[in-house]
Design an enzyme around this catalytic site. Structure first.
Site, PDB file in Angstrom:
ATOM      1  N   HIS B 136       0.889  -1.109   0.051  1.00 37.54           N
ATOM      2  CA  HIS B 136       0.192   0.025  -0.162  1.00 37.54           C
ATOM      3  C   HIS B 136       0.926   1.228  -0.080  1.00 37.54           C
ATOM      4  O   HIS B 136       2.261   1.137   0.636  1.00 37.54           O
ATOM      5  CB  HIS B 136      -0.801   0.022   1.390  1.00 37.54           C
ATOM      6  CG  HIS B 136      -1.928   1.010   1.384  1.00 37.54           C
ATOM      7  ND1 HIS B 136      -1.615   2.182   1.814  1.00 37.54           N
ATOM      8  CD2 HIS B 136      -3.447   0.864   1.168  1.00 37.54           C
ATOM      9  CE1 HIS B 136      -2.947   2.965   1.750  1.00 37.54           C
ATOM     10  NE2 HIS B 136      -3.685   2.165   1.398  1.00 37.54           N
ATOM     11  N   ASP B 213       2.877  -4.385   8.063  1.00 39.64           N
ATOM     12  CA  ASP B 213       1.839  -3.718   7.959  1.00 39.64           C
ATOM     13  C   ASP B 213       0.327  -4.519   8.029  1.00 39.64           C
ATOM     14  O   ASP B 213       0.228  -5.298   7.030  1.00 39.64           O
ATOM     15  CB  ASP B 213       1.833  -2.832   6.471  1.00 39.64           C
ATOM     16  CG  ASP B 213       0.427  -2.319   6.112  1.00 39.64           C
ATOM     17  OD1 ASP B 213      -0.417  -2.488   6.874  1.00 39.64           O
ATOM     18  OD2 ASP B 213       0.305  -1.705   5.197  1.00 39.64           O
ATOM     19  N   GLN B 216      -4.783  -5.254   7.043  1.00 36.09           N
ATOM     20  CA  GLN B 216      -5.788  -5.951   6.394  1.00 36.09           C
ATOM     21  C   GLN B 216      -5.569  -7.271   7.087  1.00 36.09           C
ATOM     22  O   GLN B 216      -6.329  -8.274   6.894  1.00 36.09           O
ATOM     23  CB  GLN B 216      -5.636  -6.219   4.879  1.00 36.09           C
ATOM     24  CG  GLN B 216      -5.845  -4.894   4.241  1.00 36.09           C
ATOM     25  CD  GLN B 216      -7.100  -4.489   4.224  1.00 36.09           C
ATOM     26  OE1 GLN B 216      -8.263  -5.119   4.541  1.00 36.09           O
ATOM     27  NE2 GLN B 216      -7.319  -3.177   3.851  1.00 36.09           N
ATOM     28  N   LYS B 239     -10.507  -0.740  10.234  1.00 30.51           N
ATOM     29  CA  LYS B 239     -10.671  -1.847   9.451  1.00 30.51           C
ATOM     30  C   LYS B 239     -10.926  -3.081  10.100  1.00 30.51           C
ATOM     31  O   LYS B 239     -11.447  -4.256   9.638  1.00 30.51           O
ATOM     32  CB  LYS B 239      -9.441  -2.192   8.595  1.00 30.51           C
ATOM     33  CG  LYS B 239      -9.283  -1.032   7.497  1.00 30.51           C
ATOM     34  CD  LYS B 239      -7.942  -1.441   6.762  1.00 30.51           C
ATOM     35  CE  LYS B 239      -7.405  -0.029   6.097  1.00 30.51           C
ATOM     36  NZ  LYS B 239      -8.099   0.422   4.825  1.00 30.51           N
ATOM     37  N   CYS B 377      -4.811   2.655  -3.713  1.00 36.99           N
ATOM     38  CA  CYS B 377      -3.553   2.959  -3.159  1.00 36.99           C
ATOM     39  C   CYS B 377      -2.220   1.896  -3.311  1.00 36.99           C
ATOM     40  O   CYS B 377      -1.387   2.028  -2.434  1.00 36.99           O
ATOM     41  CB  CYS B 377      -3.524   3.412  -1.424  1.00 36.99           C
ATOM     42  SG  CYS B 377      -4.988   4.635  -1.285  1.00 36.99           S
TER      43      CYS B 377
HETATM   44  C1  LIG Z   1      -2.330  -2.779   3.505  1.00 36.33           C
HETATM   45  C2  LIG Z   1      -2.571  -1.257   4.176  1.00 36.33           C
HETATM   46  N1  LIG Z   1      -1.767  -0.759   4.641  1.00 36.33           N
HETATM   47  C3  LIG Z   1      -2.034   0.640   5.056  1.00 36.33           C
HETATM   48  C4  LIG Z   1      -3.246   1.038   5.169  1.00 36.33           C
HETATM   49  C5  LIG Z   1      -3.710   2.570   5.591  1.00 36.33           C
HETATM   50  O1  LIG Z   1      -4.535   2.478   6.554  1.00 36.33           O
HETATM   51  P1  LIG Z   1      -5.000   3.853   7.289  1.00 36.33           P
HETATM   52  O2  LIG Z   1      -5.342   4.793   6.046  1.00 36.33           O
HETATM   53  O3  LIG Z   1      -6.188   3.525   8.024  1.00 36.33           O
HETATM   54  O4  LIG Z   1      -3.837   4.402   8.024  1.00 36.33           O
HETATM   55  C6  LIG Z   1      -4.408   0.400   4.352  1.00 36.33           C
HETATM   56  C7  LIG Z   1      -5.662   0.982   4.234  1.00 36.33           C
HETATM   57  O5  LIG Z   1      -6.220   1.100   3.118  1.00 36.33           O
HETATM   58  C8  LIG Z   1      -4.069  -0.968   4.032  1.00 36.33           C
HETATM   59  O6  LIG Z   1      -5.011  -1.530   3.097  1.00 36.33           O
END
Ligand SMILES: Cc1ncc(COP(=O)(O)O)c(C=O)c1O
Lengths: 151, 419
Positions: B136, B213, B216, B239, B377
């Protein structure tokens, strides 16, 4: 569902499947790249302008049906017209597709000819940028800007 | 396909009852464009159960106060609730110590914290940071910023066409210059669950710390940070049925202790004079300013909610749905699933021949079906697959096989419009 039919009119679907003037241009004297980072739509508009007349116009790139049909129909309608007419039409087109959003009566519809097909976009606020991307890009090219983003 | 349906754990011996779960989420009763809402955009954010909504409003209704600084009763109640949520998170992640749980705004801020604090301290000119091709943007850009500042290099471990990390190639990239490995635990686009235990082992053999990270991964599988032995773990509350604007950074205590603060301000200090400031101890050193107290309380309630249903039941239900959805979508002519890893959860990304995802999204929306379309993203990942965007349906505990059926019918409708 009828709003969907208004959005995806026959003529729009047809242009999206068989876009006109969908090619590069060797002797373009103006060109610009348009990009919608939200959905990844990405087009380059090529122009050959002489004495304020659009001698040739074409485009390349990829995007959704609405953005592609818009670019295709725009290219068709502007060819051999003047740049001043192009800007004026952009104004009217913009008003038509954003009509409902701004709360104004889309009075421009009716003087748009074939482009009236895009009036259905007004019911889909998230798709307005798709319809106007090619036009914003054209506007940038005419102004001499090379890259435009709709965000 | 109806045989698959009957095999569904609609109500299990362990007590999982999909209708009861759905009743916990008030928003699901809603109609969209005059049709029942089919919410399949859970990887973007999940809906909130009443327990979470109530916990947040109860905080504001009955014990709103600032934490860690008042002598009065409300402040004490707020502090207790705030710290109880930290305990819940600690237990949920199986962290050794509650001090290792830092409240941040979300996965994004957690990663930025590590990049700006740990990263700026340890990464120097010529050093390397390794990520994967399926990250991401929030696990790419903070490292790019760091690399730019320090003259370091961001290296990208490749993946195969199924969307699986090429582990051998990853291992071969680890070297004496590698200062950190930052890898997504579960891909938000592909659903791929990375072999993070192996990744950590490989990196640790060379003395390299690993950030995962888990945005998910946490909602769809749970995590045991001690079993994984990862050094940092990031996730977002929203999430996993919690509120937006709150998330977690887990870090091993020794690492966190040695790291400089990320932001300065109130709460993160022990004493301040204009000559010298002494920083507070963990976890407060990293929690400058008045935090999102309601958000923390809401996240605590979300974790208790998940515990109440039981993570293993949630995972089993989602697994059934994913298998059902994979088969049903796979049977649609012209549809290609993007992301077919063996180890996969909760995500159905797809493209339709000749139809742009944005058009798919609009037509599904008019049928009450919420999915996400776009690059999610993860633009470098889109480039890896040579596509501008995908349509993505992503699952949560409250989704049903009937909703998958609605999605399939919706996709047929999309094809009709474009026929
Ligand atoms: C794999 C992953 N990492 C990071 C994020 C970023 O999360 P946040 O926007 O809640 O900080 C997301 C959210 O879409 C994600 O799916």
């Amino acid at each position: 569902m009828s709003e969907l039919q208004d959005l995806y009119q026959e003529v729009i679907l047809e242009h999206s499947k068989h876009p006109r003037n969908f090619r590069g241009m060797e002797n373009a004297n103006l060109q610009a790249e348009g990009y919608n980072p939200l959905c990844g739509d990405h087009y380059t508009i090529f122009l050959e302008v002489e004495d304020g007349i659009i001698r040739d116009i074409s485009f390349q790139g990829a995007g959704c049906a609405i953005s592609k049909a818009s670019a295709s129909m725009m290219s068709q309608i502007l060819k051999n017209g003047t740049t001043a007419e192009a800007e004026e039409l952009f104004e009217k087109f913009h008003q038509a597709v954003t009509g409902k959003e701004s709360g104004k009566e889309p009075d421009a519809v009716g003087s748009l000819g074939k482009l009236e097909a895009f009036a259905g976009v007004a019911a889909f606020p998230t798709r307005i940028k798709c319809a106007t991307l090619a036009w914003h890009t054209l506007h940038a090219a005419l102004k001499g800007d090379q890259v435009v983003s709709t965000e | 396909m109806s045989t698959t349906l009957t095999a569904f754990r609609t109500s299990t011996s362990s007590g999982f009852d999909i209708e009861r779960v759905r009743a916990d989420f008030p928003i699901l009763e809603q109609r969209v464009h005059d049709l029942p809402l089919v919410y399949l955009d859970n990887a973007a954010t999940t809906q909130k159960p009443r327990a979470v909504i109530d916990a947040i409003s109860n905080y504001y209704l009955s014990y709103n106060a600032n934490i860690h600084r008042g002598v009065h009763q409300l402040s004490q109640s707020a502090t207790d609730a705030y710290e109880a949520a930290r305990k819940s998170v600690q237990t949920f992640l199986n962290a050794e110590d509650a001090k290792e749980i830092i409240f941040v705004r979300g996965a994004t801020e957690a990663i930025n914290l590590v990049a700006q604090s740990y990263g700026r301290q340890h990464v120097n000119s010529g050093d390397e940071i390794i990520v994967t091709a399926m990250e991401h943007h929030s696990n790419i850009v903070p490292w790019q910023m760091l690399c730019e500042e320090k003259g370091a290099h961001l290296r990208v471990a490749p993946i195969n066409d199924a969307g699986e990390l090429l582990l051998d190639e990853f291992e071969a990239m680890l070297n004496a210059k590698t200062k950190l490995v930052a890898v997504v635990h579960t891909s938000n686009v592909l659903g791929t669950v990375n072999p993070v235990r192996r990744i950590v082992e490989m990196a640790h053999t060379k003395g390299i710390p690993v950030l995962l990270d888990g945005a998910q991964a946490v909602p769809h599988g749970g995590v045991d940070v001690r079993a994984l032995d990862c050094d940092f773990y990031a996730f977002s509350g929203h999430k996993i049925y919690g509120p937006t604007g709150i998330g977690i950074l887990y870090g091993k205590r020794a690492l966190l202790e040695a790291m400089p603060p990320y932001q300065g301000g109130g709460d993160m200090i022990r004493s301040v004079t204009f000559e010298k400031t002494i920083y507070n101890q963990l976890p407060y050193k990293f929690e400058a300013g008045t935090p999102d107290i309601a958000g923390v309380v809401g996240l605590g309630a979300a974790i208790e909610y998940v515990n109440g249903i039981g993570l293993s039941d949630i995972v089993a239900h989602e697994e059934d749905l994913l298998a059902y959805g994979t088969e049903a979508l796979g049977a649609i002519p012209g549809l290609t699933l993007i992301g077919t890893a063996k180890e996969k959860v909760s995500v159905l990304s797809f493209v339709l021949e000749g139809i742009h995802p944005h058009d798919i999204g609009t037509i599904l929306d008019r049928q009450g079906i919420a999915i996400r379309t776009g690059h999610h993203c993860a633009q470098p990942l889109m480039q890896r697959f040579g596509i501008p965007a995908t349509a993505r349906a992503s699952l949560a505990v409250y989704n049903t096989a009937q909703e998958i059926d609605a999605l399939v019918a919706g996709i047929h409708k999309v094809k009709e419009v474009f026929a």
